[in-house]
Design a protein around this motif. Structure first.
Motif, PDB file in Angstrom:
ATOM      1  N   VAL A 183       0.840  -1.204   0.000  1.00  0.00           N
ATOM      2  CA  VAL A 183       0.000   0.000   0.000  1.00  0.00           C
ATOM      3  C   VAL A 183       0.871   1.248   0.000  1.00  0.00           C
ATOM      4  O   VAL A 183       1.880   1.312   0.710  1.00  0.00           O
ATOM      5  CB  VAL A 183      -0.933   0.013   1.236  1.00  0.00           C
ATOM      6  CG1 VAL A 183      -1.791   1.273   1.234  1.00  0.00           C
ATOM      7  CG2 VAL A 183      -1.794  -1.234   1.266  1.00  0.00           C
ATOM      8  N   GLN A 184       0.467   2.225  -0.789  1.00  0.00           N
ATOM      9  CA  GLN A 184       1.131   3.522  -0.789  1.00  0.00           C
ATOM     10  C   GLN A 184       0.075   4.617  -0.711  1.00  0.00           C
ATOM     11  O   GLN A 184      -0.961   4.545  -1.368  1.00  0.00           O
ATOM     12  CB  GLN A 184       1.961   3.712  -2.065  1.00  0.00           C
ATOM     13  CG  GLN A 184       2.620   5.083  -2.159  1.00  0.00           C
ATOM     14  CD  GLN A 184       3.602   5.175  -3.302  1.00  0.00           C
ATOM     15  OE1 GLN A 184       4.332   4.219  -3.601  1.00  0.00           O
ATOM     16  NE2 GLN A 184       3.643   6.332  -3.963  1.00  0.00           N
ATOM     17  N   GLU A 185       0.337   5.638   0.113  1.00  0.00           N
ATOM     18  CA  GLU A 185      -0.593   6.752   0.212  1.00  0.00           C
ATOM     19  C   GLU A 185      -0.596   7.556  -1.083  1.00  0.00           C
ATOM     20  O   GLU A 185       0.444   7.751  -1.696  1.00  0.00           O
ATOM     21  CB  GLU A 185      -0.210   7.671   1.378  1.00  0.00           C
ATOM     22  CG  GLU A 185      -0.402   7.046   2.747  1.00  0.00           C
ATOM     23  CD  GLU A 185      -0.160   8.045   3.857  1.00  0.00           C
ATOM     24  OE1 GLU A 185      -1.034   8.907   4.076  1.00  0.00           O
ATOM     25  OE2 GLU A 185       0.900   7.964   4.490  1.00  0.00           O
ATOM     26  N   GLY A 186      -1.769   8.014  -1.460  1.00  0.00           N
ATOM     27  CA  GLY A 186      -1.873   8.803  -2.683  1.00  0.00           C
ATOM     28  C   GLY A 186      -3.044   9.759  -2.621  1.00  0.00           C
ATOM     29  O   GLY A 186      -3.571  10.064  -1.551  1.00  0.00           O
ATOM     30  N   ALA A 187      -3.420  10.233  -3.771  1.00  0.00           N
ATOM     31  CA  ALA A 187      -4.592  11.095  -3.909  1.00  0.00           C
ATOM     32  C   ALA A 187      -5.238  10.762  -5.237  1.00  0.00           C
ATOM     33  O   ALA A 187      -4.604  10.182  -6.132  1.00  0.00           O
ATOM     34  CB  ALA A 187      -4.198  12.566  -3.847  1.00  0.00           C
ATOM     35  N   ASP A 188      -6.503  11.113  -5.373  1.00  0.00           N
ATOM     36  CA  ASP A 188      -7.257  10.751  -6.562  1.00  0.00           C
ATOM     37  C   ASP A 188      -6.559  11.262  -7.821  1.00  0.00           C
ATOM     38  O   ASP A 188      -6.186  12.434  -7.915  1.00  0.00           O
ATOM     39  CB  ASP A 188      -8.672  11.327  -6.479  1.00  0.00           C
ATOM     40  CG  ASP A 188      -9.603  10.665  -7.468  1.00  0.00           C
ATOM     41  OD1 ASP A 188      -9.442  10.901  -8.687  1.00  0.00           O
ATOM     42  OD2 ASP A 188     -10.486   9.909  -7.040  1.00  0.00           O
ATOM     43  N   GLN A 388       0.476  20.094  -3.124  1.00  0.00           N
ATOM     44  CA  GLN A 388       0.904  18.842  -2.503  1.00  0.00           C
ATOM     45  C   GLN A 388      -0.054  17.704  -2.846  1.00  0.00           C
ATOM     46  O   GLN A 388       0.379  16.569  -3.066  1.00  0.00           O
ATOM     47  CB  GLN A 388       1.001  19.009  -0.991  1.00  0.00           C
ATOM     48  CG  GLN A 388       1.512  17.763  -0.284  1.00  0.00           C
ATOM     49  CD  GLN A 388       1.669  17.964   1.217  1.00  0.00           C
ATOM     50  OE1 GLN A 388       1.474  19.062   1.730  1.00  0.00           O
ATOM     51  NE2 GLN A 388       2.028  16.908   1.917  1.00  0.00           N
ATOM     52  N   VAL A 389      -1.350  18.011  -2.900  1.00  0.00           N
ATOM     53  CA  VAL A 389      -2.329  16.982  -3.257  1.00  0.00           C
ATOM     54  C   VAL A 389      -2.096  16.511  -4.684  1.00  0.00           C
ATOM     55  O   VAL A 389      -2.100  15.308  -4.975  1.00  0.00           O
ATOM     56  CB  VAL A 389      -3.769  17.519  -3.078  1.00  0.00           C
ATOM     57  CG1 VAL A 389      -4.784  16.510  -3.610  1.00  0.00           C
ATOM     58  CG2 VAL A 389      -4.039  17.828  -1.610  1.00  0.00           C
ATOM     59  N   ARG A 390      -1.866  17.435  -5.583  1.00  0.00           N
ATOM     60  CA  ARG A 390      -1.591  17.062  -6.976  1.00  0.00           C
ATOM     61  C   ARG A 390      -0.310  16.243  -7.087  1.00  0.00           C
ATOM     62  O   ARG A 390      -0.247  15.258  -7.836  1.00  0.00           O
ATOM     63  CB  ARG A 390      -1.492  18.322  -7.837  1.00  0.00           C
ATOM     64  CG  ARG A 390      -2.842  18.942  -8.182  1.00  0.00           C
ATOM     65  CD  ARG A 390      -2.653  20.183  -9.018  1.00  0.00           C
ATOM     66  NE  ARG A 390      -3.929  20.718  -9.487  1.00  0.00           N
ATOM     67  CZ  ARG A 390      -4.140  21.989  -9.785  1.00  0.00           C
ATOM     68  NH1 ARG A 390      -3.154  22.863  -9.643  1.00  0.00           N
ATOM     69  NH2 ARG A 390      -5.314  22.396 -10.217  1.00  0.00           N
ATOM     70  N   ALA A 391       0.710  16.654  -6.350  1.00  0.00           N
ATOM     71  CA  ALA A 391       1.974  15.918  -6.388  1.00  0.00           C
ATOM     72  C   ALA A 391       1.785  14.498  -5.871  1.00  0.00           C
ATOM     73  O   ALA A 391       2.340  13.537  -6.429  1.00  0.00           O
ATOM     74  CB  ALA A 391       3.029  16.653  -5.558  1.00  0.00           C
ATOM     75  N   GLU A 395       2.315  10.845  -8.027  1.00  0.00           N
ATOM     76  CA  GLU A 395       3.256   9.807  -7.622  1.00  0.00           C
ATOM     77  C   GLU A 395       2.820   8.427  -8.098  1.00  0.00           C
ATOM     78  O   GLU A 395       3.654   7.558  -8.374  1.00  0.00           O
ATOM     79  CB  GLU A 395       3.424   9.806  -6.100  1.00  0.00           C
ATOM     80  CG  GLU A 395       4.237  10.990  -5.575  1.00  0.00           C
ATOM     81  CD  GLU A 395       4.263  11.036  -4.064  1.00  0.00           C
ATOM     82  OE1 GLU A 395       3.727  10.101  -3.421  1.00  0.00           O
ATOM     83  OE2 GLU A 395       4.808  12.014  -3.507  1.00  0.00           O
ATOM     84  N   GLN A 396       1.501   8.221  -8.214  1.00  0.00           N
ATOM     85  CA  GLN A 396       1.050   6.891  -8.619  1.00  0.00           C
ATOM     86  C   GLN A 396       1.376   6.604 -10.079  1.00  0.00           C
ATOM     87  O   GLN A 396       1.452   5.437 -10.482  1.00  0.00           O
ATOM     88  CB  GLN A 396      -0.431   6.706  -8.334  1.00  0.00           C
ATOM     89  CG  GLN A 396      -1.369   7.609  -9.088  1.00  0.00           C
ATOM     90  CD  GLN A 396      -2.741   7.630  -8.454  1.00  0.00           C
ATOM     91  OE1 GLN A 396      -3.453   6.626  -8.463  1.00  0.00           O
ATOM     92  NE2 GLN A 396      -3.112   8.764  -7.881  1.00  0.00           N
ATOM     93  N   VAL A 397       1.578   7.642 -10.893  1.00  0.00           N
ATOM     94  CA  VAL A 397       2.021   7.420 -12.265  1.00  0.00           C
ATOM     95  C   VAL A 397       3.396   6.761 -12.249  1.00  0.00           C
ATOM     96  O   VAL A 397       3.677   5.835 -13.025  1.00  0.00           O
ATOM     97  CB  VAL A 397       2.035   8.744 -13.051  1.00  0.00           C
ATOM     98  CG1 VAL A 397       2.548   8.506 -14.471  1.00  0.00           C
ATOM     99  CG2 VAL A 397       0.643   9.366 -13.084  1.00  0.00           C
TER     100      VAL A 397
END
Length: 408
Positions: A183-188, A388-391, A395-397
């Motif tokens: 699991v890795q933390e991310g954003a939509d 920061q949310v966009r970054a 990261e998931q890319v």
């Protein structure tokens, strides 16, 4: 780079479209040879709406996915001599078997209380596992895992994902509590959707954008999902939203942009389709001349551009909230799941979310009044947090690229 995608669509839920298109946009930028296969629940509509030359749409409508694709993937695993024949007979199996990765873009999966969707959650990823294609669960809401069947399915399948991106703190805590290490933390991913001049021009062809010139428009995004749950409790959802809009137009003297953020223009079915709900609302408002409603299916980019022109937004569709936050619009959320609050928490604005069951008319009016009064401060807070949310979303890319690199 060959990428298969499931759980999102161009038609219907425009949040799913935003996730899909963000994937195509960013991965194509990083690799000009990237090719995409969309395993679509709405294959005909998605093929009609597809404008991406490197995206091919295949049929993964629910019955075909659950029976044919899952059945064929099992045969593919058990009968190696027949694999090429199976891939030719069922092109979706061929696409999965030859893909470097499957992106599962279901917005909310493996959640207690959504038993009827659990079958689809499992059916979406099982064929890839059977043909040995790695799966990345793109940022989405998940958990809790207290119900026995959901807990069992999660325990069996989630450790087998190549990577799971959590979409917020609540989801992350649910996943980590199960002992998962992938699991890795991310954003939509939809926070990264690119909207350009062409999208603004397209919006101008569909809507008189002068409606937004004074900067005082209140956007309202109703939800067919909330309507269903409200009516199950004996509540009149349409009347609730009409009352909210009438308060804005008559008491606050502001115009309203009524948004169908999930839309399927070619059907009257309400699944992933807020157009019928919005039509009923528009027909009953006291000041229809002050309400802008586009009775059609708009693209995710067009919707995001129009939402960005609002002064305040009231969201009951998750990705309508994402679009308003992504464009710096102060947002009040009337929702039904932890998935709303955990995103607002990224902006320090969790207090702007209220469960629909607790959303009395008096409470909504007070929250709206407060948001309007504090609009500039809230907008500034969103502006500070947004990079920061966009970054985190981007990261998931890189996670996807790392998974692909292990296959090539």
């Amino acid at each position: 780079m060959k990428i298969a995608i499931i759980g999102s669509a161009l038609s219907g839920n425009k949040g799913a479209a935003a996730m899909l298109e963000s994937s195509v946009q960013h991965l194509s930028k990083r690799n000009d040879k990237a090719r995409f296969i969309l395993l679509s629940m709405y294959p005909s509509a998605d093929a009609r709406l597809n404008t991406y030359p490197n995206l091919r749409v295949l049929d993964a409508s629910p019955l075909r996915l659950g029976v044919l694709i899952n059945g064929a993937s099992l045969l593919h695993r058990l009968l190696p001599p027949l694999r090429l024949a199976i891939e030719r007979a069922v092109p979706e199996i061929g696409a999965l078997a030859n893909a470097d990765v499957l992106l599962d873009e279901g917005g909310i999966t493996f959640v207690d209380g959504r038993g009827k969707y659990l079958i689809y959650n499992v059916a979406s990823i099982l064929p890839a596992l059977l043909v040995r294609t790695p799966v990345v669960k793109v940022a989405q809401a998940m958990g809790p895992f207290n119900e026995p069947l959901n807990r069992l399915a999660a325990k069996i399948l989630l450790p087998r994902m190549a990577a799971i991106i959590s979409r917020g703190a609540v989801t992350h805590d649910h996943l980590v509590a199960t002992g998962l290490t992938n699991v890795q933390e991310g954003a939509d991913l939809a926070f990264t959707l690119e909207v350009g001049d062409a999208d603004a021009a397209a919006a101008g062809e569909r809507v008189d954008v002068g409606f937004f010139d004074n900067g005082d428009v209140v956007g309202v995004s109703p939800s067919a999902v909330l309507r269903k749950s409200a009516e199950a409790r004996g509540d009149d959802y349409i009347s609730e939203v009409v009352a909210q809009i009438d308060y804005v137009t008559e008491v606050l003297n502001r115009p309203v942009f009524l948004v169908a953020h999930s839309a399927r223009a070619q059907t009257a079915k309400t699944h992933n389709n807020d157009l019928p709900v919005c039509r009923e609302i528009q027909a009953r408002v006291a000041r229809p001349e002050k309400v802008l409603f586009v009775d059609d299916e708009l693209s995710s980019q067009t919707l995001r551009f129009l939402i960005s022109r609002c002064g305040i937004f009231i969201a009951s569709r998750f990705h309508a909230m994402v679009s308003s936050l992504a464009t710096g619009v102060p947002t009040l959320v009337i929702g039904w799941s932890h998935k709303y609050r955990e995103v607002l928490e990224m902006f320090g604005l969790a207090e702007l979310a209220v469960a629909h069951s607790d959303a009395t008319p008096e409470r909504i009016r007070q929250m709206l009044d407060d948001l309007i009064q504090n609009r500039d401060e809230v907008a500034a807070q969103i502006s500070v947090a947004l990079p920061q949310v966009r970054a985190r979303a981007m990261e998931q890319v890189s996670v996807i690229e790392r998974v692909v690199s292990r296959q090539t």
